[in-house]
Design a protein around this motif. Structure first.
Motif, PDB file in Angstrom:
ATOM      1  N   LEU A  88       0.818  -1.206   0.000  1.00  0.00           N
ATOM      2  CA  LEU A  88       0.000   0.000   0.000  1.00  0.00           C
ATOM      3  C   LEU A  88       0.855   1.260   0.000  1.00  0.00           C
ATOM      4  N   THR A  89       1.885   1.308   0.852  1.00  0.00           N
ATOM      5  CA  THR A  89       2.752   2.493   0.908  1.00  0.00           C
ATOM      6  C   THR A  89       3.599   2.629  -0.358  1.00  0.00           C
ATOM      7  N   ASP A  90       4.018   1.499  -0.948  1.00  0.00           N
ATOM      8  CA  ASP A  90       4.785   1.575  -2.204  1.00  0.00           C
ATOM      9  C   ASP A  90       3.920   2.150  -3.321  1.00  0.00           C
ATOM     10  N   THR A  91       2.637   1.803  -3.324  1.00  0.00           N
ATOM     11  CA  THR A  91       1.731   2.364  -4.324  1.00  0.00           C
ATOM     12  C   THR A  91       1.603   3.877  -4.145  1.00  0.00           C
ATOM     13  N   ILE A  92       1.442   4.336  -2.862  1.00  0.00           N
ATOM     14  CA  ILE A  92       1.335   5.773  -2.591  1.00  0.00           C
ATOM     15  C   ILE A  92       2.632   6.486  -2.946  1.00  0.00           C
ATOM     16  N   ARG A  93       3.780   5.886  -2.632  1.00  0.00           N
ATOM     17  CA  ARG A  93       5.083   6.511  -2.950  1.00  0.00           C
ATOM     18  C   ARG A  93       5.245   6.671  -4.469  1.00  0.00           C
ATOM     19  N   THR A  94       4.851   5.639  -5.212  1.00  0.00           N
ATOM     20  CA  THR A  94       4.954   5.727  -6.676  1.00  0.00           C
ATOM     21  C   THR A  94       4.032   6.813  -7.221  1.00  0.00           C
ATOM     22  N   TYR A  95       2.837   6.909  -6.665  1.00  0.00           N
ATOM     23  CA  TYR A  95       1.912   7.957  -7.088  1.00  0.00           C
ATOM     24  C   TYR A  95       2.489   9.337  -6.810  1.00  0.00           C
ATOM     25  N   ILE A  96       3.056   9.522  -5.601  1.00  0.00           N
ATOM     26  CA  ILE A  96       3.639  10.831  -5.249  1.00  0.00           C
ATOM     27  C   ILE A  96       4.779  11.173  -6.199  1.00  0.00           C
ATOM     28  N   LYS A  97       5.610  10.194  -6.533  1.00  0.00           N
ATOM     29  CA  LYS A  97       6.734  10.451  -7.445  1.00  0.00           C
ATOM     30  C   LYS A  97       6.238  10.905  -8.816  1.00  0.00           C
ATOM     31  N   ASP A  98       5.235  10.207  -9.356  1.00  0.00           N
ATOM     32  CA  ASP A  98       4.730  10.562 -10.677  1.00  0.00           C
ATOM     33  C   ASP A  98       3.891  11.831 -10.658  1.00  0.00           C
TER      34      ASP A  98
ATOM     35  N   SER B 256       8.566  10.666   7.096  1.00  0.00           N
ATOM     36  CA  SER B 256       8.570  12.060   7.560  1.00  0.00           C
ATOM     37  C   SER B 256       9.064  13.001   6.482  1.00  0.00           C
ATOM     38  N   GLU B 257      10.053  12.572   5.701  1.00  0.00           N
ATOM     39  CA  GLU B 257      10.560  13.427   4.614  1.00  0.00           C
ATOM     40  C   GLU B 257       9.481  13.627   3.553  1.00  0.00           C
ATOM     41  N   ILE B 258       8.716  12.597   3.280  1.00  0.00           N
ATOM     42  CA  ILE B 258       7.636  12.723   2.288  1.00  0.00           C
ATOM     43  C   ILE B 258       6.565  13.691   2.798  1.00  0.00           C
ATOM     44  N   ILE B 259       6.190  13.560   4.060  1.00  0.00           N
ATOM     45  CA  ILE B 259       5.157  14.435   4.629  1.00  0.00           C
ATOM     46  C   ILE B 259       5.612  15.888   4.591  1.00  0.00           C
ATOM     47  N   ASN B 260       6.853  16.145   4.991  1.00  0.00           N
ATOM     48  CA  ASN B 260       7.377  17.520   4.988  1.00  0.00           C
ATOM     49  C   ASN B 260       7.392  18.104   3.583  1.00  0.00           C
ATOM     50  N   GLN B 261       7.765  17.272   2.626  1.00  0.00           N
ATOM     51  CA  GLN B 261       7.809  17.760   1.241  1.00  0.00           C
ATOM     52  C   GLN B 261       6.403  18.075   0.731  1.00  0.00           C
ATOM     53  N   LEU B 262       5.435  17.254   1.120  1.00  0.00           N
ATOM     54  CA  LEU B 262       4.067  17.489   0.681  1.00  0.00           C
ATOM     55  C   LEU B 262       3.442  18.700   1.361  1.00  0.00           C
TER      56      LEU B 262
ATOM     57  N   LEU C  88      -1.256   9.581   8.985  1.00  0.00           N
ATOM     58  CA  LEU C  88      -1.720   8.478   9.819  1.00  0.00           C
ATOM     59  C   LEU C  88      -1.415   7.127   9.160  1.00  0.00           C
ATOM     60  N   LEU C  89      -1.585   7.065   7.836  1.00  0.00           N
ATOM     61  CA  LEU C  89      -1.285   5.832   7.097  1.00  0.00           C
ATOM     62  C   LEU C  89       0.185   5.464   7.214  1.00  0.00           C
ATOM     63  N   PHE C  90       1.078   6.451   7.032  1.00  0.00           N
ATOM     64  CA  PHE C  90       2.512   6.172   7.112  1.00  0.00           C
ATOM     65  C   PHE C  90       2.923   5.765   8.528  1.00  0.00           C
ATOM     66  N   GLN C  91       2.322   6.393   9.529  1.00  0.00           N
ATOM     67  CA  GLN C  91       2.662   6.046  10.910  1.00  0.00           C
ATOM     68  C   GLN C  91       2.285   4.592  11.214  1.00  0.00           C
TER      69      GLN C  91
ATOM     70  N   ASP D 276       4.712   2.227   9.434  1.00  0.00           N
ATOM     71  CA  ASP D 276       6.025   2.131  10.096  1.00  0.00           C
ATOM     72  C   ASP D 276       5.951   1.250  11.333  1.00  0.00           C
ATOM     73  N   LEU D 277       4.831   1.384  12.106  1.00  0.00           N
ATOM     74  CA  LEU D 277       4.684   0.545  13.289  1.00  0.00           C
ATOM     75  C   LEU D 277       4.584  -0.935  12.904  1.00  0.00           C
ATOM     76  N   VAL D 278       3.854  -1.213  11.850  1.00  0.00           N
ATOM     77  CA  VAL D 278       3.696  -2.614  11.430  1.00  0.00           C
ATOM     78  C   VAL D 278       5.025  -3.182  10.923  1.00  0.00           C
ATOM     79  N   LYS D 279       5.758  -2.385  10.146  1.00  0.00           N
ATOM     80  CA  LYS D 279       6.981  -2.900   9.522  1.00  0.00           C
ATOM     81  C   LYS D 279       8.160  -2.964  10.491  1.00  0.00           C
ATOM     82  N   PHE D 280       8.222  -2.005  11.410  1.00  0.00           N
ATOM     83  CA  PHE D 280       9.419  -1.945  12.255  1.00  0.00           C
ATOM     84  C   PHE D 280       9.158  -2.296  13.728  1.00  0.00           C
ATOM     85  N   ALA D 281       7.885  -2.190  14.173  1.00  0.00           N
ATOM     86  CA  ALA D 281       7.582  -2.478  15.586  1.00  0.00           C
ATOM     87  C   ALA D 281       6.674  -3.685  15.746  1.00  0.00           C
ATOM     88  N   LYS D 282       6.437  -4.398  14.648  1.00  0.00           N
ATOM     89  CA  LYS D 282       5.602  -5.594  14.664  1.00  0.00           C
ATOM     90  C   LYS D 282       4.214  -5.316  15.247  1.00  0.00           C
ATOM     91  N   HIS D 283       3.668  -4.133  14.923  1.00  0.00           N
ATOM     92  CA  HIS D 283       2.330  -3.776  15.366  1.00  0.00           C
ATOM     93  C   HIS D 283       1.306  -4.576  14.570  1.00  0.00           C
TER      94      HIS D 283
END
Length: 362
Positions: free
Chosen positions: A230-240, A252-258, A272-275, A278-285
């Motif tokens: 899901l986040t990779d899809t959003i990142r690709t959309y933001i890039k294009d 955080s860098e993406i949010i600041n840029q936006l 909220l989506l990115f937060q 990150d919890l799921v990927k790095f904190a096993k939420h």
């Protein structure tokens, strides 16, 4: 008186019959001639046998095998030649024999028999004198030894076939190597290029989100894979859409840029989506089911709120080029058959080239 007349008539008839028989006997003539009475050893002479007879008669010439007489060999028996004479009442048949001899001697050639209507007629006898080569034994210095083997002059005609096969073998060999490499790498001979129109960023993103929704990865106990896609899809959309490389930036860098480019309301849901991701990927939420659905809706809302407005006269998007490299079993079988045929052709060509080189230099 009457008996005397009868005797005269009988006598006249007998004389007529004798004259007719004599005339018939003289109607066939056989003559033999030779064009040269003297020849050197190995030279040739021509014996000519002629028969003159009535056109209604049939002649049978003598049949010889290899020799006319002992020591005189027959090289060739020429096909008989027939000429018609006296308004086709008479005919002259000529038979020729080409002879030679390799022993010096005086040869007697006996009369040659010809059978005409079951009666044998003979020609006159002939003679042939064969001389040996004169050799001057008193001057041996005049003899010459064997001549050296002479080399044939160079001629391009002898090389035409060899050069043509060599030039033909080179492209065949290149094609064979190319086909072998393609089948080894499991690639087609010709690549098919499919040209497709490139979707706008928001349409491409929504297409990917629909795929994620259909797969329902989060229901299979794989929240990390779900949020990564899901986040990779959003990142690709933001890039294009916005033109900066969001794939290489942190959340955080993406949010600041936006924030520098859009209103804060559109960014809050994305934050909220990115937060959560990150919890799921790095904190096993382990998020709840409604939380996953809410984040998916947040992604859709972000795309709809930030998408570029569609214009009626909007320029056509650049196209995507997709290379198709699939090969069917039928094409693979045809490729193998082509390799086999090319190999056989090359082997035959190389054998021919080798034989030609052998004949030219040996």
């Amino acid at each position: 008186m009457e008996s005397k007349m009868n005797r005269n008539i009988i006598l006249i008839a007998l004389l007529a019959l004798l004259s007719v028989g004599k005339a018939a006997a003289q109607s066939v003539t056989v003559e033999a001639k030779i064009d040269s009475l003297q020849i050197l050893i190995g030279e040739q002479a021509k014996v000519q046998l002629q028969v003159a007879m009535d056109a209604k008669q049939r002649a049978i010439f003598p049949t010889y095998t290899d020799t006319l007489v002992r020591g005189v060999e027959i090289i060739e028996t020429v096909k008989p030649d027939t000429q018609f004479l006296n308004d086709r009442q008479r005919m002259l048949i000529t038979q020729e024999y080409i002879i030679t001899s390799f022993d010096s001697a005086l040869y007697y050639l006996p009369p040659m028999p010809v059978t005409v209507d079951d009666k044998v007629y003979k020609s006159k006898a002939l003679a042939l004198k064969v001389y040996s080569m004169p050799v001057d034994t008193l001057h041996p210095d005049q003899f010459f030894g064997q001549k050296p083997v002479m080399k044939a002059p160079f001629a391009w005609e002898d090389w035409y076939g060899l050069l043509a096969c060599s030039f033909l073998a080179l492209p065949l060999l290149g094609l064979l190597i190319y086909l072998i490499i393609r089948i080894r790498d499991n690639k087609p001979i010709i690549r098919k290029i499919k040209v497709e129109p490139k979707l706008p960023p928001h349409q491409a993103a929504m297409k990917e989100i629909e795929r994620i929704k259909a797969e329902k990865v989060w229901q299979k106990g794989q929240p990390k894979e779900y949020y990564t896609e899901l986040t990779d899809t959003i990142r690709t959309y933001i890039k294009d859409r916005f033109g900066f490389n969001a794939l290489e930036m942190t959340s955080s860098e993406i949010i600041n840029q936006l924030l520098e480019m859009n209103d804060k309301e559109a960014i809050s849901d994305l934050k909220l989506l990115f937060q959560t991701a990150d919890l799921v990927k790095f904190a096993k939420h382990n998020p709840q089911m409604n939380e996953n659905d809410a984040n998916l809706i947040n992604a859709i809302d972000f795309i709809n709120e930030t998408k570029q407005p569609e214009e009626e006269n909007q320029k056509t998007q650049p196209t995507e080029i997709t290379v198709i490299e699939k090969r069917s079993l039928r094409v693979k079988a045809m490729l193998i058959c082509g390799i086999a045929l090319l190999s056989a052709a090359l082997i035959g060509t190389f054998i021919y080239i080798g034989l030609q080189l052998y004949n030219l230099f040996v």
